[in-house]
Motif scaffolding. Sequence first.
Motif, PDB file in Angstrom:
ATOM      1  N   SER A 181       5.115   3.672   1.430  1.00  0.00           N
ATOM      2  CA  SER A 181       6.215   3.939   0.506  1.00  0.00           C
ATOM      3  C   SER A 181       7.170   2.752   0.435  1.00  0.00           C
ATOM      4  N   LEU A 182       7.821   2.639  -0.695  1.00  0.00           N
ATOM      5  CA  LEU A 182       8.904   1.685  -0.895  1.00  0.00           C
ATOM      6  C   LEU A 182       9.953   2.332  -1.784  1.00  0.00           C
ATOM      7  N   ARG A 183      11.183   1.891  -1.633  1.00  0.00           N
ATOM      8  CA  ARG A 183      12.252   2.354  -2.507  1.00  0.00           C
ATOM      9  C   ARG A 183      12.916   1.141  -3.148  1.00  0.00           C
ATOM     10  N   LEU A 184      12.803   1.060  -4.461  1.00  0.00           N
ATOM     11  CA  LEU A 184      13.430  -0.016  -5.214  1.00  0.00           C
ATOM     12  C   LEU A 184      14.818   0.408  -5.667  1.00  0.00           C
ATOM     13  N   SER A 185      15.714  -0.555  -5.693  1.00  0.00           N
ATOM     14  CA  SER A 185      17.066  -0.323  -6.200  1.00  0.00           C
ATOM     15  C   SER A 185      17.364  -1.314  -7.310  1.00  0.00           C
ATOM     16  N   CYS A 186      18.202  -0.897  -8.228  1.00  0.00           N
ATOM     17  CA  CYS A 186      18.632  -1.763  -9.321  1.00  0.00           C
ATOM     18  C   CYS A 186      20.120  -1.548  -9.521  1.00  0.00           C
TER      19      CYS A 186
END
Length: 127
Positions: free
Chosen positions: A17-22
């Motif tokens: 899993s990964l969590r991207l932020s913007c």
Amino acid sequence: QVQLVESGGGLVQAGGSLRLSCAASGRTFSNYAMGWFRQAPGKEREFVAAISWSGGSTYYTDSVKGRFAISGDIAKNTVYLQMNSLKPEDTAVYYCAVENAPLTVVPGRRTYDYDYWGQGTQVTVSS
């Protein structure tokens, strides 16, 4: 000056899993849908997910449904993409973007529906 900055990419094994932020700055986007797109080497940039301007509705391309989740924090002017059960075919540069029209009923899925873009963050999934 409007700026979108993505973070959270990296190298992960298949199934991980990964969590991207913007994070958006320079103006408020509270009336605009935001989306995530991705571009693999040699391929066109493609739609991944979008969240409506109200945050009440989310949309996904078929290949990520049930694995990815988009969410937003209006107060922080930030949108996230939680990516689970990652596959090697998810490998790409991921971009966030702000839709060019306010208060849309359903966010667009074409790159030309979006005005502002981040610089992208690389996601690599190894098999």
